[in-house]
Design an enzyme around this catalytic site. Structure first.
Site, PDB file in Angstrom:
ATOM      1  CB  SER A 195      41.218  42.300  37.180  1.00 57.30           C
ATOM      2  OG  SER A 195      40.701  41.123  36.583  1.00 57.30           O
ATOM      3  CG  ASP A 196      42.178  37.591  37.256  1.00 55.49           C
ATOM      4  OD1 ASP A 196      41.265  38.376  36.968  1.00 55.49           O
ATOM      5  OD2 ASP A 196      42.342  36.504  36.701  1.00 55.49           O
TER       6      ASP A 196
END
Ligand code: HPA
Length: 257
Positions: A216-217
């Site tokens: 997600s990051d």
């Protein structure tokens, strides 16, 4: 809409301090997102006849059917103490055999891109969680091989190539020491906060666990998935986890486990 379990059933079968579900309320395989709202989303969008079996502290747990087999989904909450409680109770009090964590992770390896699906073959940690076992060395928290190879086969059949390797399960999201990237020197792929406790609990209980995470990051580039993309990639991860639950049901039926 999932409905609540019958109150009379709950009264007869008192649960644990954290789970009001009666014994037998969970399927053999439980998907565990961190977020209770994700648990509700999975129940409402992927399970048929889903019933809310736990709502203590809003940690929503549901049991329903997927392609005709019983599957449950319950939130783990964030971090190892929370995952430690819920997965211990599922394995020991509810006779759950397989737990598949479906979460997000931050990339440590520059080889990873946002949206990649990472399967945690093992989980390094800065947590003291395994100290409770009194071992005279360091336990290696690892995924169950049958679950892992089943999930890999399922993903490939769906045209998804998962990245398989080690995760770093951290006790802190905001890391004052700033040394998370050091784990990259040892080939660690990504950081999250739950898989090590899940793998320790599965080892102690003699059960199976696997952590599947969407990137997600990235701690390498500082990029983050926009919320709408999180939803889409989450969908892919859920489909892999549900198809894995289905395959595990077939494997266990054939082997008589
Ligand atoms: N750190 C810890 N847990 C996470 C992260 C992160 O960067 N991203 C998603 N889960």
């Amino acid at each position: 809409m999932p409905e609540h379990i019958d109150d009379k059933v709950r009264l007869v079968n008192a649960g644990t301090p954290h789970n009001e579900a009666p014994k037998g309320a969970f399927a053999k395989t439980v998907l565990m997102p961190g977020d209770p709202l994700r648990s509700k989303f999975i129940a409402e969008n992927y399970l048929q006849d889903a019933k809310l079996v736990n709502n203590i502290r809003g940690v929503q747990g549901y049991t329903g059917t997927y392609k005709g087999i019983l599957v449950s989904v319950m939130a783990s909450g964030m971090g190892m103490p929370s995952m430690g409680i819920y997965s211990h109770e599922l394995f020991h009090y509810y006779d759950v055999d397989n737990i598949i964590r479906v979460g997000t992770a931050g990339a440590i390896s520059p080889k990873l891109k946002l949206r990649d699906l990472v399967f945690g073959m093992g989980s390094c940690t800065n947590s003291n969680y395994a100290q409770q076992y009194g071992l005279s060395g360091i336990l290696a928290p690892v995924a169950d091989f049958t679950l892992l190879e089943t999930a890999v086969a399922v993903a490939r059949k769906m045209g998804i190539e998962p990245v398989i390797g080690t995760l770093f399960s951290s006790d802190t999201f905001y890391n004052h020491a700033g040394d998370t990237m050091d784990w990259g020197k040892m080939g660690v792929l990504a950081t999250e906060m739950e898989s090590a406790a899940l793998y320790c609990n599965a080892a102690e209980a003699g059960k199976r666990a696997l952590a599947i995470c969407t990137i997600s990051d990235s701690l390498v580039t500082g990029e983050e998935l926009p919320p709408i993309d999180r939803q889409n990639t989450f969908t892919q991860m859920i489909e892999v986890a549900l198809e894995t639950a289905l395959s595990m049901w077939e494997i266990d039926r054939e082997t008589g486990i």
